[in-house]
Write a protein that holds these residues in place. Structure first.
Motif, PDB file in Angstrom:
ATOM      1  N   LEU A   1      -3.418   4.669  -1.108  1.00 18.36           N
ATOM      2  CA  LEU A   1      -3.012   3.996  -2.438  1.00 18.36           C
ATOM      3  C   LEU A   1      -1.846   3.245  -3.083  1.00 18.36           C
ATOM      4  N   GLY A   2      -1.294   4.323  -3.336  1.00 15.94           N
ATOM      5  CA  GLY A   2      -0.171   4.041  -4.295  1.00 15.94           C
ATOM      6  C   GLY A   2      -0.419   3.738  -5.785  1.00 15.94           C
TER       7      GLY A   2
ATOM      8  N   LEU B   1       1.312  -1.444   0.278  1.00 15.42           N
ATOM      9  CA  LEU B   1      -0.195  -0.181   0.040  1.00 15.42           C
ATOM     10  C   LEU B   1       0.929   1.376   0.375  1.00 15.42           C
ATOM     11  N   SER B   2       1.292   1.903  -1.310  1.00 10.38           N
ATOM     12  CA  SER B   2       2.187   2.868  -1.278  1.00 10.38           C
ATOM     13  C   SER B   2       3.403   2.231  -0.514  1.00 10.38           C
ATOM     14  N   TRP B   3       3.812   3.128   0.273  1.00 10.29           N
ATOM     15  CA  TRP B   3       5.229   2.971   0.428  1.00 10.29           C
ATOM     16  C   TRP B   3       5.457   2.208   2.163  1.00 10.29           C
TER      17      TRP B   3
END
Length: 477
Positions: A184-185, A66-68
């Motif tokens: 969300l990335g 999830l994103s980072w």
């Protein structure tokens, strides 16, 4: 066909409202078709994890990007299922092992973004790829987004199609503008899909990316294309109306069956309606109401909030208490309405009962013992209360909106057709007139019996709805 049903709640494990009933009953009905596999995916909430009666086995562990961040996910499968759909639970204690209600946490957007992506990620570890993923409400709205944005590079995911059902357009999954990057990335070219009015709107993104969009009644599918009902999404839905359809919900007719219901005082059928009177007397005795056969009992089983029409009831409570009827209210909600009903119950203890609680047993007994059920909703996507009530021979009084319009036709004494009493304008005295029409007909036993039989004859099972869903599934494939 393999169908994955993704929802934030489903009976019998976790339920806060109508979605919990639908997410259990529809997959169960779909399983009646030979050659169908249905799996229901739910978050592994604290009440489920702490439930000693829930037998599960761990079937997969992995991390979800999830994103980072990379977030742990476990997948548990219920092992005590005898036929029907298979239940899977997505585990992450940081997100789901919490006290209190399952919704309303400060990070709900992130919690259900994780849930949505974990479902997709789990498929390769379970080696089970559905033909259709059926997503429900904003909590799973990101599944069609993630499927297109993150998983199209994997060949096994290419054939998967998505159906997204709007159960209530009022709850859309709003988040801040930076949610796309921080949680969300997603790639930058997806921001336009996610953004709406300077923020992130998960429901809007699902409408754009799902292969088919459904809602829970035909009339509601038209209403939500009107700005009055759409809560800002009217133009989005109008632009995608080619893939929007409405399918009326059903109910589980095995659970809601007056002939076999173990929770009611006396079982009965349409041919033994005289036994319904025994349930009426039992309900009056239990709630401390005057035991009178000759007055109609009006029941309300609802959330006590304005859009359920409780403000209309509030406006004419003195008139209702003036009438020769009894009123039974079951539900919780806004303090203003809770206290209003408590006040009138104190003033009129023999004709008004305020039960500010969710009590499933009492609800069943009210369906069996009531004569009229009042649903004056400002908007009602489908409504299950009127379907259950009709099953028990309790006649609906409803406003002509959404699923109430689709399921309750007004009774016509000349043709003897119709299943209840309706009113159109959102007006307290129009509602009062409909209630009084019900009161009047109650005192004509032959007409009343015919109306009860009409209501009980309505097919409120999932049979017709399942046929429509099969057409949708085959169409997207």
């Amino acid at each position: 066909m393999k169908i994955l049903f993704a929802a934030s709640e489903a009976a019998p494990y976790i339920k806060t409202g109508g979605l919990g009933d639908v997410a259990a009953a529809l997959p169960k009905a779909l399983c009646q078709t030979p050659g169908t596999e249905v799996s229901i995916f739910l978050p592994y909430y604290k009440p489920l994890k702490d439930n000693p009666e829930l037998s599960v086995e761990l079937v997969a562990e992995f991390t979800v990007p999830l994103s980072w961040r990379n977030v742990y996910a476990g997948v548990f499968r219920a092992t005590n299922q005898a036929g029907g759909p298979q239940y899977f639970f997505i585990d992450n204690e940081y997100y789901f092992y919490r006290d209190g209600p399952i919704y309303g946490h400060y990070d709900d957007g992130e919690r259900f973004a994780f849930f949505s992506k974990a479902i997709l990620e789990s498929l390769q570890y379970l080696d089970w790829y559905p033909n259709v993923i059926h997503c429900n409400d904003w909590q799973t709205a990101l599944i069609p987004v993630f499927l297109r944005a993150c998983y199209q590079g994997l060949e096994a995911y290419w054939p998967i199609r998505t159906v997204y059902t709007i159960h209530n357009i009022e709850y859309q999954g709003w988040a801040s503008d930076d949610f796309v990057d921080e949680v969300l990335g997603l790639p930058q070219d997806w921001k336009g899909t996610m953004q709406f009015k300077g923020a992130t709107n998960l429901m809007k993104a699902a409408i754009l990316t799902a292969d088919q969009v459904t809602t829970v009644s035909r009339t509601y599918s038209y209403e939500i294309q009107n700005p009055y009902y759409a809560h800002g999404l009217a133009h989005v839905l109008q632009a995608h109306s080619y893939k929007l359809s409405g399918v009326v919900n059903g109910i589980d007719t095995q659970i809601f069956n007056p002939a076999t219901d173990p929770l009611i005082y006396a079982n009965y059928t349409a041919n033994t309606l005289e036994k319904k009177l025994e349930n009426k007397r039992f309900l009056q005795q239990r709630l401390g109401l005057a035991i009178r056969d000759e007055v109609p009992i009006v029941i309300m089983i609802t959330r006590l909030v304005s859009h359920k029409g409780v403000d209309l009831v509030q406006a004419v409570m003195d008139d209702l208490m003036w009438d020769d009827l009894q009123l039974v209210v079951i539900g919780t909600g806004e303090y203003e309405y809770e206290n209003m009903f408590r006040y009138y119950a104190g003033q009129f203890p023999h004709k008004m009962s305020a039960n500010i609680v969710f009590d499933n047993t009492l609800a069943h007994q009210a369906y069996a013992g009531g004569d009229l059920v009042l649903m004056p909703s400002k908007q009602e996507p489908c409504g299950l209360t009127q379907l259950i009530a009709m099953r028990y021979g309790t006649v609906p009084v409803v406003r002509e909106t959404g699923g109430l319009f689709d399921t309750v036709s007004p009774f016509n004494q000349e043709t003897m057709e119709g299943r209840g009493f309706t009113f159109k304008s959102y007006n307290a005295h129009d509602m009062l007139d409909a209630v009084r029409r019900g009161e009047e007909l109650f005192h004509h036993p032959d007409l009343w019996s015919a109306l009860q039989h009409n209501a009980m004859a309505y097919d409120c099972s999932w049979a017709r709805s399942v046929e429509e869903y099969w057409q949708i599934y085959h169409a997207v494939l």
